[in-house]
Design an enzyme around this catalytic site. Structure first.
Site, PDB file in Angstrom:
ATOM      1  N   CYS A  81      39.529  46.795  37.700  1.00 52.31           N
ATOM      2  CA  CYS A  81      38.213  46.798  38.346  1.00 52.31           C
ATOM      3  C   CYS A  81      38.365  46.577  39.854  1.00 52.31           C
ATOM      4  O   CYS A  81      38.918  47.425  40.539  1.00 52.31           O
ATOM      5  CB  CYS A  81      37.284  45.776  37.690  1.00 52.31           C
ATOM      6  N   HIS A 185      37.203  47.940  32.233  1.00 53.81           N
ATOM      7  CA  HIS A 185      37.701  46.618  31.838  1.00 53.81           C
ATOM      8  C   HIS A 185      38.379  46.706  30.471  1.00 53.81           C
ATOM      9  O   HIS A 185      37.693  46.663  29.437  1.00 53.81           O
ATOM     10  CB  HIS A 185      36.545  45.619  31.756  1.00 53.81           C
ATOM     11  N   GLU A 187      39.922  44.432  28.982  1.00 52.62           N
ATOM     12  CA  GLU A 187      39.721  43.159  28.281  1.00 52.62           C
ATOM     13  C   GLU A 187      38.359  43.086  27.594  1.00 52.62           C
ATOM     14  O   GLU A 187      38.111  42.188  26.795  1.00 52.62           O
ATOM     15  CB  GLU A 187      39.901  41.978  29.252  1.00 52.62           C
TER      16      GLU A 187
END
Length: 203
Positions: A81, A185, A187
């Site tokens: 990001c 992202h 994650e």
């Protein structure tokens, strides 16, 4: 060992939790130069404004060791990001120069009045893989979670690892030698993100 860089900007908890979830235990969250120098891989996270990110990196004193790890030692290096945007030469969002690890600039989405496309770009989108690489599998659909108002424009087409369509195609993943970065992202991207981070940990 994977060193996740602690420079005061980033959603660190979810990154660490995702590594734990996929069974990668040798991960440290650090701003210690010695730990970073000893790491096998580097991850630069980040959310928020470009200039604040560069200011925090500068204040941390870690730019020289990050530059050495990425450009001299050629360690696998992943920006996520804002961490991706900081790898570029600069951003339309701010005034400060970026790290310049990638020949690219960070630019703003520009849509005409009345466009159905809103800023920030937020939600799940499909990623088209543009070249063979060790992180993204081009043989099946790849879907990831995005939250961003700016994106990276690469000056070298060969650095583009993946694109996403939002009004038009934009670069959402890059690779230059040992340096990787994603605008999305991993994650927060469930099985797709788990696979990407597992692949990174295995480099």
């Amino acid at each position: 060992m994977i060193a996740i860089i602690d420079y005061g900007v980033g959603n660190i908890g979810s990154v660490i939790n995702m590594f734990k979830r996929i069974g990668v235990k040798d991960v440290v969250f650090t701003r210690q130069e010695q730990e970073i120098a000893q790491a096998d891989k580097i991850l630069l996270p980040g959310v928020g404004a470009f200039d604040r990110g560069m200011e925090c990196l500068g204040n941390s004193g870690l730019i020289p060791i990050l530059r050495k790890c990425a450009l001299e030692d050629k360690k696998p290096f992943l920006g996520i990001c804002l961490g991706m945007q900081l790898l570029t030469k600069g951003s339309e969002e701010g005034q400060k120069p970026g790290l310049g690890f990638i020949d690219a600039e960070t630019v703003n989405f520009s849509f005409p009045p009345g466009s159905p496309y809103k800023i920030p770009h937020m939600g799940w989108n499909t990623v088209t893989v543009h070249k063979p690489n060790p992180l993204l599998d081009g043989s099946e659909e790849q879907r990831f979670y995005f939250v961003h108002s700016y994106y990276v424009h690469c000056n070298q087409a060969e650095d583009i690892m993946g694109t996403t369509d939002y009004g038009s195609a934009f670069t959402c993943a890059i690779q230059k030698d040992n340096i990787f970065a994603t605008q999305f992202h991993p994650e927060k991207s469930h099985k797709y993100g788990m696979k990407l981070l597992q692949n990174f940990s295995s480099l």
